[in-house]
Design a protein around this motif. Structure first.
Motif, mmCIF file in Angstrom:
data_model
loop_
_atom_site.group_PDB
_atom_site.id
_atom_site.type_symbol
_atom_site.label_atom_id
_atom_site.label_comp_id
_atom_site.label_asym_id
_atom_site.label_seq_id
_atom_site.Cartn_x
_atom_site.Cartn_y
_atom_site.Cartn_z
ATOM 1 N N ALA A 28 -6.438 -25.713 0.619
ATOM 2 C CA ALA A 28 -5.653 -24.551 0.203
ATOM 3 C C ALA A 28 -4.236 -24.599 0.760
ATOM 4 O O ALA A 28 -3.377 -23.812 0.354
ATOM 5 N N LEU A 29 -3.995 -25.553 1.673
ATOM 6 C CA LEU A 29 -2.729 -25.566 2.407
ATOM 7 C C LEU A 29 -1.474 -25.537 1.517
ATOM 8 O O LEU A 29 -0.559 -24.749 1.780
ATOM 9 N N PRO A 30 -1.401 -26.371 0.468
ATOM 10 C CA PRO A 30 -0.155 -26.349 -0.325
ATOM 11 C C PRO A 30 0.162 -24.954 -0.871
ATOM 12 O O PRO A 30 1.323 -24.527 -0.862
ATOM 13 N N VAL A 31 -0.866 -24.248 -1.333
ATOM 14 C CA VAL A 31 -0.627 -22.927 -1.909
ATOM 15 C C VAL A 31 -0.205 -21.937 -0.819
ATOM 16 O O VAL A 31 0.696 -21.114 -1.015
ATOM 17 N N ILE A 32 -0.838 -22.044 0.358
ATOM 18 C CA ILE A 32 -0.461 -21.147 1.456
ATOM 19 C C ILE A 32 0.984 -21.423 1.881
ATOM 20 O O ILE A 32 1.777 -20.497 2.096
ATOM 21 N N LEU A 33 1.337 -22.701 1.947
ATOM 22 C CA LEU A 33 2.719 -23.050 2.312
ATOM 23 C C LEU A 33 3.709 -22.506 1.281
ATOM 24 O O LEU A 33 4.798 -22.055 1.635
ATOM 25 N N ALA A 34 3.319 -22.531 0.003
ATOM 26 C CA ALA A 34 4.200 -21.989 -1.027
ATOM 27 C C ALA A 34 4.429 -20.498 -0.769
ATOM 28 O O ALA A 34 5.535 -19.980 -0.955
ATOM 29 N N ALA B 210 9.841 -29.170 0.390
ATOM 30 C CA ALA B 210 9.448 -30.530 0.742
ATOM 31 C C ALA B 210 8.090 -30.526 1.438
ATOM 32 O O ALA B 210 7.228 -31.359 1.152
ATOM 33 N N LEU B 211 7.883 -29.561 2.337
ATOM 34 C CA LEU B 211 6.588 -29.472 3.028
ATOM 35 C C LEU B 211 5.454 -29.237 2.042
ATOM 36 O O LEU B 211 4.379 -29.822 2.163
ATOM 37 N N VAL B 212 5.705 -28.353 1.055
ATOM 38 C CA VAL B 212 4.671 -28.077 0.050
ATOM 39 C C VAL B 212 4.308 -29.377 -0.661
ATOM 40 O O VAL B 212 3.133 -29.719 -0.810
ATOM 41 N N ASP B 213 5.344 -30.142 -1.068
ATOM 42 C CA ASP B 213 5.089 -31.408 -1.761
ATOM 43 C C ASP B 213 4.330 -32.385 -0.871
ATOM 44 O O ASP B 213 3.407 -33.056 -1.321
ATOM 45 N N LEU B 214 4.740 -32.453 0.399
ATOM 46 C CA LEU B 214 4.082 -33.387 1.307
ATOM 47 C C LEU B 214 2.625 -33.008 1.508
ATOM 48 O O LEU B 214 1.749 -33.868 1.524
ATOM 49 N N SER B 215 2.351 -31.699 1.633
ATOM 50 C CA SER B 215 0.965 -31.295 1.859
ATOM 51 C C SER B 215 0.127 -31.568 0.617
ATOM 52 O O SER B 215 -1.062 -31.823 0.707
ATOM 53 N N LYS B 216 0.757 -31.542 -0.551
ATOM 54 C CA LYS B 216 0.029 -31.902 -1.771
ATOM 55 C C LYS B 216 -0.290 -33.386 -1.759
ATOM 56 O O LYS B 216 -1.325 -33.818 -2.232
ATOM 57 N N GLY B 217 0.669 -34.164 -1.225
ATOM 58 C CA GLY B 217 0.488 -35.610 -1.221
ATOM 59 C C GLY B 217 -0.671 -36.047 -0.345
ATOM 60 O O GLY B 217 -1.388 -36.985 -0.682
ATOM 61 N N THR B 218 -0.871 -35.331 0.781
ATOM 62 C CA THR B 218 -1.905 -35.790 1.704
ATOM 63 C C THR B 218 -3.286 -35.266 1.340
ATOM 64 O O THR B 218 -4.281 -35.825 1.760
ATOM 65 N N THR B 219 -3.323 -34.159 0.555
ATOM 66 C CA THR B 219 -4.635 -33.675 0.148
ATOM 67 C C THR B 219 -4.845 -34.038 -1.317
ATOM 68 O O THR B 219 -4.071 -33.642 -2.164
#
Lengths: 389, 312, 250
Positions: free
Chosen positions: A312-318, A378-387
């Motif tokens: 869920a991290l990317p969405v929470i970061l958004a 950028a963080l949102v994109d990176l967290s998408k990349g790792t999950t």
């Protein structure tokens, strides 16, 4: 399938930019000169605002950029010409201030005028368009931000802009500037941290309990519709009452007027995006993955921390991105109720009709929000990349 | 008549359709079949000029389509796509009325036409006229899509994988309905599919395409008996060949004098169906009835088998 | 459903009663004020201020809607396609500008009063509407568009009869967001002498009268909640026709 375009051909956007550059160079004042801080301004064209050789160089470079904008299709080429344009334009503004200010005069003020703003707008549009077409990855965007920020820092530290009116305003209030800056960041980031600490667990609970979710979301979205100044005002009454009846609270700095209601209001505004995005993030975790985790004997806590939250991290970061940008902007309003922050300069400036003072408060706010949104995107994109999606 | 004359489409150096020519007779259903990427859809879209040909031309009743303004041309050609593209913000009646409205028919005429089409497609106007696309089943959406394409009585109907989104059971019913409606209206149809069974089931003539080229344009029977090359032969399917041939031949062709026991079969049914009945019931022959129900002779296993191989 | 409509009705009646005869509510505010200070805002009519507030917001929203929708249409046409990537990034960057900054920068350019407020509301209101117009127009089903082209609709007919109706709920959501932001920003407009409900709050802050602050805040908040709610209703009607259902949570 679409036949490739030739590298050199007519570009409509480039044409608009070229027209803007033309207007900026020949029809609009480059700088405004005022004999004193509050005297009315006199416009100076490029040719009057700079020594002749400098003015000619600036005009040549700007025309070159205009030509590049119309003819070059390659984003890298466009970015390059925009960067060269900015590299010449920005220092020349400082030179112009030095050139226009009479020697040993501390009262005269020189500020950028329409022509300068149009030129920097055109060059930035060209750069932004080129960057958008290059589709940079997260690291690329962070690097571009770092380069831009360092260039800005270099300009400020080198002293080349020191004769500009906004920096003269800064000079006279350097202490209070940094105090308000600290206050602004404290309000924005502090309320964000509080909202995360409180909102993420609330989001997890709301994800599990349907009834709680409906109630929480409805009340938070009502809070969201209340205009900021109204909410600040509304919170002054209860916090004032708390301060009056609970001495300990008053000792902790909780008062009806000041930072406490602003902090609390920002916290309330921040809750909805955090809670809503936590719920949405958990909702989009594939049921099969959770099922598999359960099948492997993971406990509820292990599933939440090891499987659901990372997914869920990317969405929470958004959500955090939305809140941070929103908070940095809203924190300016805090000054109205004595909460401090960059808004203090904005409202003082409005009161004195001193645009430089307004800009002293507004520009750092805009720069902060812009930087924060680039970093968090950028963080949102990176967290998408790792999950794995 | 639709004449497709040396149509070619090129994107850069890639040929998507290369020099394709064939004629479609009025009132017939032509199927364009081929593997995906063979250029079938592009060919179809060049007929209503959704794709402009790089070379070649299309004539409708002798009139070059390039001389007709694009939109006007498309008002005269019905177009059905996979997924139908029904307008989600308009109800069934308004969807069907789209082209008549573009043509500024008067309101009464439109209402009449919509009702007529809903009846034709077995959709009760009282129940369906005011429903929205999202309230319809897949089969109903498909029928509305075809009805909408037929609304302004087009000279030609183009269909691009019109059954692709339906499940198997509904699909075969929809195919039968299409044949019935085509016969009834005498419509001229060009239909694109990748499904050989569908091609044989529907087509009066079949155009086989591969890698941008037209390999063969013939009746289904000719395609089976005299495939133009190995690719067509493989595509037609060597194992199913005899059964396809039997499906194409009516019982009437194998009629012989004599008597047989059992439930009679209609002379218009296919030999494939007759053989299937004979196999299942274990008989050697079946009585044959004409359309009025009178027995006119019989059909036997031996005679059917003779029709399942190419003539010497 | 009926319970929420009842709450809506009560909220509306309360608001109407309060702005037309505020003195009737004086007893509620008296405990908050210093003795001798007025309990109810006394430097102007709440009704007039509310109407002025709404007028500014309404005019600005109409202006931003016209321009933002037109721009959104332009950049999604083939002739404007070159501006699409840039306009997307500009929207992203524009949203990092706090509304107060826009307001503050407008003052020195056009002077005090309604004008800077109108400019700020107009500029800041553009962003959500433009963004939603883009989203709405680009997410129109390609199948429906292909069918429209295949049936011989020209570009204008496709836009008016297919694309805009399908994008409507999303555009309406943008307008709603824009109105809510404008209601709040217009309040701050009173710091630059624009007529509106912000006056009440500012007067309260200046004279240290919590009752004024509360009155101004409550009226603006109720207005915002009611308008948010009402426009949300319009959106749901538009979306329901398309078979899409907005989230149950507003």
């Amino acid at each position: 399938m679409v036949p490739p375009r030739p590298a050199l051909s007519f570009d409509h956007l480039g044409f608009v930019i070229a027209v803007l550059i033309g207007i900026a160079l020949f029809a609009a004042p480059f700088a405004t000169y005022r004999a004193t801080r509050i005297a009315s301004g006199e416009a100076r064209l490029v040719i009057e605002a700079l020594p002749f050789s400098m003015a000619a160089a600036l005009a040549l470079v700007a025309l070159g950029v205009a030509l590049g904008a119309v003819l070059a299709r390659d984003p890298l080429g466009r970015l390059g010409s925009a960067v060269i344009g900015l590299a010449v334009l920005l220092p020349s503004l400082g030179l112009s201030a030095g050139y226009l200010t009479p020697a040993d005069n501390n009262f005269a003020r020189v500020s950028p005028s329409l022509g300068f703003w149009l030129l920097s707008l055109s060059f930035s549009l060209l750069a932004v368009d080129a960057l958008a077409r290059m589709r940079l990855g997260p690291f690329g965007r962070l690097a571009a931000l770092a380069v831009g920020a360092s260039a800005l820092a270099l300009l400020l530290l080198s002293g080349i802009w020191d004769d500009l009116s906004i920096l003269k305003e800064y000079d006279t209030r350097a202490d209070s500037f940094w105090r308000e800056a600290r206050q602004h960041l404290l309000l924005a980031f502090g309320s964000l941290a509080a909202a995360c600490l409180f909102g993420i667990p609330l989001g997890v609970a709301s994800h599990r309990l349907r009834t709680l979710r409906t109630a929480v979301m409805q009340s938070l979205s009502i809070v969201q519709t209340v205009p900021s100044i109204a909410l600040f005002g509304l919170l002054m009454a209860p916090l004032g009452a708390v301060a009056a009846s609970v001495p300990l609270a008053a000792a902790l700095g909780i008062r009806g007027i000041g930072a406490a209601p602003a902090f609390f209001a920002l916290f309330l505004y921040a809750l909805l995006p955090i809670v809503a995005n936590t719920v949405a993030g958990l909702n989009q975790v594939p049921a099969a993955v959770v099922d598999a985790a359960r099948g492997m004997g993971m406990s509820a806590r292990q599933r939440l921390l090891g499987v659901e939250m990372p997914l869920a991290l990317p969405v929470i970061l958004a959500g955090i991105r939305i809140v941070l940008v929103q908070n940095l902007g809203l924190a300016t309003v805090a000054a109205l109720i004595g909460g401090g922050g960059f808004g203090a300069f904005v409202f003082q400036g409005i009161g004195q009709t001193a645009i430089d003072l307004v800009l002293l408060g507004a520009l750092p706010t805009v720069a902060l929000s812009f930087g924060a949104s680039v970093v968090l995107d950028a963080l949102v994109d990176l967290s998408k990349g790792t999950t794995p999606a | 008549m639709i004449e497709i004359d040396r149509l070619t489409k090129r994107y850069g150096a890639t040929l998507v359709v290369e020099d394709v020519s064939f004629n479609v007779e009025e009132g017939t259903l032509t199927v364009v079949v081929g593997t995906s990427g063979a250029g079938k859809s592009t060919l179809l879209r060049m007929i209503n000029r959704l794709v402009e040909p790089s070379a070649g031309r299309v004539l409708i009743d002798g009139e070059d389509t390039r001389t007709i303004p694009e939109d006007e041309l498309r008002h005269r050609i019905g177009y059905v796509i996979q997924g139908y593209g029904l307008f989600p913000h308009r109800n069934v009646a308004d969807n069907i009325a789209t082209v008549p409205r573009l043509l500024r028919w008067d309101r009464k005429r439109i209402a009449q036409r919509v009702e007529e089409l809903l009846d034709l497609f077995q959709l009760d106007p009282a129940e369906f006229a005011h429903k929205f696309p999202h309230e319809l089943s897949g089969g109903q959406q498909q029928r509305v899509g075809v009805a909408r394409a037929l609304a302004a009585r087009p000279a030609l109907l183009l269909m691009d994988e019109p059954f692709g989104a339906l499940d198997a059971v509904i699909r075969s019913k929809a195919q039968d309905d299409l044949i019935a409606i085509q016969r009834r209206l005498g419509a001229t149809i060009v239909l694109v599919t990748h499904d050989m069974n569908e091609a044989f089931h529907l087509g009066d003539r079949i155009a086989v395409m591969d890698q941008a080229r037209l390999l063969q344009y013939a009746t289904p029977a000719e395609l089976l008996m005299r495939p133009a090359d190995d690719f067509v032969e493989r595509l037609v399917g060597t194992v199913e060949r005899p059964f396809r041939l039997l499906s194409l031949t009516p019982v009437r062709e194998a009629l012989e004098a004599g008597h047989a026991e059992g439930e009679p079969i209609a002379a218009s049914e296919s030999l494939h169906d007759a053989l299937s009945r004979l196999l299942w019931t274990g008989r050697k022959a079946l009585p044959v009835a004409d359309s009025s129900g009178a027995i006119i002779g019989r059909v036997s296993v031996d005679k059917i088998l003779q029709h399942g191989r190419p003539l010497p | 459903m009926t319970a929420t409509s009842l709450v809506r009705l009560i909220a509306f009646l309360l608001l109407a009663a309060f702005i037309t005869m505020p003195q009737g509510f004086a007893f509620l505010f008296e405990p908050l004020i210093a003795p001798g200070a007025p309990a109810i805002y006394n430097q102007g009519s709440l009704l007039v201020l509310t109407l002025q507030h709404l007028r500014t917001v309404c005019l600005a929203t109409i202006a931003s809607t016209v321009l933002a929708v037109a721009l959104g249409i332009f950049v999604t046409r083939p002739s404007g396609a070159e501006f699409l990537p840039l306009s997307r990034s500009l929207v992203n960057i524009g949203q990092t500008f706090p509304p107060i900054a826009v307001l503050a920068i407008a003052v020195p350019l056009v002077g005090f009063g309604e004008k800077p407020t109108f400019i700020a509301l107009f500029l800041y209101g553009l962003l959500p509407i433009f963004e939603n117009t883009l989203t709405g127009l680009t997410q129109v089903s390609p199948l429906a568009l292909e069918a429209a082209r295949g049936m011989g609709m020209n570009a204008r007919q496709r836009l008016v009869q297919v694309e805009l109706p399908l994008a409507l709920p999303v555009i309406l959501a943008g307008i709603r967001l824009s109105v809510i932001i404008s209601l709040g920003t217009a309040t701050i407009g009173s710091t630059v002498a624009a007529k509106g409900l912000g006056e009440v709050i500012i007067a309260g802050l200046q004279s240290n009268n919590i009752a004024f602050v509360l009155q101004g805040g409550l009226v603006v908040a109720l207005l915002a909640v009611l308008i948010h709610d009402g426009l949300g209703l319009v959106e749901r009607v538009a979306a329901r026709k398309l078979g899409r259902f907005l989230n149950e949570v507003p």
